[in-house]
Design a protein around this motif. Structure first.
Motif, short mmCIF file in Angstrom:
data_model
loop_
_atom_site.label_atom_id
_atom_site.label_comp_id
_atom_site.label_asym_id
_atom_site.label_seq_id
_atom_site.Cartn_x
_atom_site.Cartn_y
_atom_site.Cartn_z
N MET A 158 29.15 39.57 57.20
CA MET A 158 28.98 38.47 56.27
C MET A 158 27.49 38.19 56.10
SD MET A 158 31.97 37.62 55.35
CE MET A 158 32.22 36.01 54.72
N LYS A 159 27.13 37.85 54.91
CA LYS A 159 25.76 37.46 54.63
C LYS A 159 25.72 35.94 54.50
CE LYS A 159 21.93 38.28 51.53
NZ LYS A 159 21.47 38.89 50.31
N TRP A 160 24.81 35.29 55.20
CA TRP A 160 24.66 33.84 55.22
C TRP A 160 23.64 33.45 54.16
CZ3 TRP A 160 27.21 29.80 56.51
CH2 TRP A 160 26.61 28.59 56.83
N ASN A 161 24.07 32.69 53.14
CA ASN A 161 23.23 32.36 51.99
C ASN A 161 22.81 30.89 51.96
OD1 ASN A 161 23.52 35.00 50.90
ND2 ASN A 161 25.53 34.42 50.13
N LEU A 162 22.72 30.22 53.08
CA LEU A 162 22.42 28.79 53.10
C LEU A 162 21.08 28.50 52.42
CD1 LEU A 162 23.14 25.90 54.05
CD2 LEU A 162 21.82 26.39 56.09
N ARG A 163 20.06 29.25 52.74
CA ARG A 163 18.74 28.99 52.15
C ARG A 163 18.75 29.19 50.64
NH1 ARG A 163 14.09 30.99 56.25
NH2 ARG A 163 12.84 29.86 54.75
N TRP A 164 19.48 30.20 50.17
CA TRP A 164 19.57 30.46 48.74
C TRP A 164 20.27 29.30 48.02
CZ3 TRP A 164 17.42 33.25 45.18
CH2 TRP A 164 18.06 33.46 43.96
N VAL A 165 21.38 28.85 48.59
CA VAL A 165 22.14 27.75 47.99
C VAL A 165 21.32 26.47 48.02
CG1 VAL A 165 24.23 26.33 48.24
CG2 VAL A 165 24.37 28.80 48.53
N ALA A 166 20.62 26.23 49.13
CA ALA A 166 19.78 25.04 49.24
C ALA A 166 18.64 25.10 48.23
CB ALA A 166 19.25 24.91 50.66
#
Length: 116
Positions: free
Chosen positions: A1-9
């Motif tokens: 899985m790729k964690w995209n928290l920074r992108w979404v934020a």
């Protein structure tokens, strides 16, 4: 899985973990700044479903926005490189039954095989 928290934020104009913590607190999610920094800086090993729900509420996104499935690359190995299953290729001269190990006793004396 790729964690995209920074992108979404970043899409919500959130550029620092402290700003993210403020967004979390607005929806009632109060993690420590250390936890927010850990979520911000790297892919978490685990995330509680309740926390994931609150993160999505704070960022007005879905779980699919936060995590993207990545295909697992199939390793192409040569036949000789892959590990063999036990008994896949019997040792030369062993016949159909395994050969018992030598015991510490007399030379040439073998352990008895277990009953079938």
């Amino acid at each position: 899985m790729k964690w995209n928290l920074r992108w979404v934020a970043a899409k919500r104009d959130i550029w620092r973990p402290s700003d993210l913590k403020t967004a979390f607190e607005q929806v009632g999610f109060t993690p420590s700044l250390n936890k927010v920094c850990a979520l911000w800086s790297s892919k978490p090993v685990t995330v509680r479903l309740d926390d994931l729900d609150m993160i999505c509420a704070a960022l007005n996104c879905t779980v699919a926005d936060l995590m993207t499935a990545e295909p697992v690359a199939a390793e192409q190995t040569e036949e000789g490189d892959r590990p063999q299953a036990v008994g896949e290729h019997p040792r030369a001269g062993s016949g159909s039954r395994p050969v018992p190990k030598q015991t510490g006793g007399a030379v040439g004396q073998r352990r008895p095989l277990p009953p079938n």
